[in-house]
Design an enzyme around this catalytic site. Sequence first.
Site, PDB file in Angstrom:
ATOM      1  N   TRP A 146       0.829  -1.216   0.000  1.00 47.97           N
ATOM      2  CA  TRP A 146       0.000   0.000   0.000  1.00 47.97           C
ATOM      3  C   TRP A 146       0.851   1.248   0.000  1.00 47.97           C
ATOM      4  CZ3 TRP A 146      -4.121  -1.549  -1.938  1.00 47.97           C
ATOM      5  CH2 TRP A 146      -4.721  -2.746  -1.547  1.00 47.97           C
TER       6      TRP A 146
ATOM      7  N   ASP B  38      -1.833   6.667   6.598  1.00 49.47           N
ATOM      8  CA  ASP B  38      -2.835   5.725   6.103  1.00 49.47           C
ATOM      9  C   ASP B  38      -3.131   4.755   7.245  1.00 49.47           C
ATOM     10  OD1 ASP B  38      -4.288   3.685   4.950  1.00 49.47           O
ATOM     11  OD2 ASP B  38      -2.870   3.266   3.341  1.00 49.47           O
TER      12      ASP B  38
ATOM     13  N   LYS C 240     -11.945  -2.066   6.399  1.00 43.81           N
ATOM     14  CA  LYS C 240     -11.135  -2.948   7.236  1.00 43.81           C
ATOM     15  C   LYS C 240     -11.674  -2.951   8.676  1.00 43.81           C
ATOM     16  CE  LYS C 240      -8.398  -3.552   3.664  1.00 43.81           C
ATOM     17  NZ  LYS C 240      -7.480  -2.541   3.255  1.00 43.81           N
TER      18      LYS C 240
HETATM   19  C1  LIG Z   1      -6.831  -2.059   1.948  1.00 41.68           C
HETATM   20  C2  LIG Z   1      -5.859  -0.973   2.103  1.00 41.68           C
HETATM   21  C3  LIG Z   1      -5.753   0.088   1.180  1.00 41.68           C
HETATM   22  C4  LIG Z   1      -6.564   0.127  -0.100  1.00 41.68           C
HETATM   23  O1  LIG Z   1      -7.871   0.452   0.135  1.00 41.68           O
HETATM   24  P1  LIG Z   1      -8.938   0.649  -1.038  1.00 41.68           P
HETATM   25  O2  LIG Z   1     -10.091   1.208  -0.293  1.00 41.68           O
HETATM   26  O3  LIG Z   1      -9.179  -0.707  -1.632  1.00 41.68           O
HETATM   27  O4  LIG Z   1      -8.382   1.587  -2.029  1.00 41.68           O
HETATM   28  C5  LIG Z   1      -4.852   1.086   1.441  1.00 41.68           C
HETATM   29  N1  LIG Z   1      -4.072   1.065   2.538  1.00 41.68           N
HETATM   30  C6  LIG Z   1      -4.134   0.074   3.440  1.00 41.68           C
HETATM   31  C7  LIG Z   1      -3.253   0.107   4.646  1.00 41.68           C
HETATM   32  C8  LIG Z   1      -5.022  -0.975   3.255  1.00 41.68           C
HETATM   33  O5  LIG Z   1      -5.092  -1.974   4.149  1.00 41.68           O
END
Ligand SMILES: *Cc1c(COP(=O)(O)O)cnc(C)c1O
Length: 357
Positions: free
Chosen positions: A102, A169, A193
Amino acid sequence: MTKVHNFSAGPGILPQEVLQQAANACINFDNLNLSLLEISHRSKNYEAVIQNARALVKELLHLDDDFEVLFLGGGASLQFAMVPYNLLRTNGKAGYVNTGVWASKAIKESKIIGSTEVIASSEDKNFNYVPKDYTIPTDLDYLHITSNNTIYGTQIKKFPKTSVPLVCDMSSDIFSREVNGNDFALIYAGAQKNMGPAGTTMVAVRKSILGKTERKMLSMLDYNVHIKGASMYNTPPVFPIYVSMLTMEWLKNNGGIKHIENINNKKANLLYTEIDRNSAFKGTAAIDDRSNMNVTFIMDKPELEPIFDKMAKEAGLSGIRGHRDVGGYRASLYNALPLESVQALVDVMQHFEKTNG
Ligand SMILES: *Cc1c(COP(=O)(O)O)cnc(C)c1O
């Protein structure tokens, strides 16, 4: 029907009572005899939902009044682009810590927009640890980190201290532990998540860091446009925001983040203790950096995976296969996963060791 233990990495498990409330709102929302899915986002009933969702984020992250909370579309992946687009000046420079897939994707987008430096990386060991004690240049427009690495099972335990605006993030560990949001300039998290269903991304941003790029901004990619529109510049993802709001209320009504953090620690300890004890399995992440949300492990004898998979399936364990890029196993222990589900996984691991170890 046997009980299913849902270890899915994302979209991930949601509390049963939230799913029930969400199902009810699809038929009859707020006793309007209308579905939440068929009313205006400008209606007073829906305005209350999005305002409440924004307020709950501020409360759970302890955010001061410089922060605005947005619920946007496009996933966390769109934030990989929006962050540099809004914060990286034409003659400025962004810093990134590369801790996995990511973070790498975020770096890729930033490089398209402007000068981008990777100031630390754990790529040398297939991202199985979190870099520490790196020097942060003081002239960065911002430093981007990823608090939890969903695929590799590592997590930042101590956030870097810096005068540079810190962007994080938090997609896969938001609300899993006490965090002082004021230590950051911008926090974003895809809801699917640990916060709600797929379809919306929470962005908490300090107003004072915006408007410095001199870039001519496309409206939909401009945080200030969304702030001015109170997160309703365009039709927001009404249902994912509603379910995220319900999940935050559930969290608040069940002891809040401190309480869930204790339970999350218990769940992770239970599973890591078993991984370390059990001769049939090994953990893949560096011990100090092990994630409390995504626990990654492999089998000592990978050729026996089909046997373990069969046992796991029979015990109702769902979603424990590792990410397709890394293989092995990954058990995601998000907030809504009860301790008893981790115990069910540990029981299967012990049974496997006895019969096949
Ligand atoms: C799943 C995830 C993403 C991507 O998320 P999307 O909503 O599918 O774009 C980005 N960063 C982390 C840490 C993730 O676990």
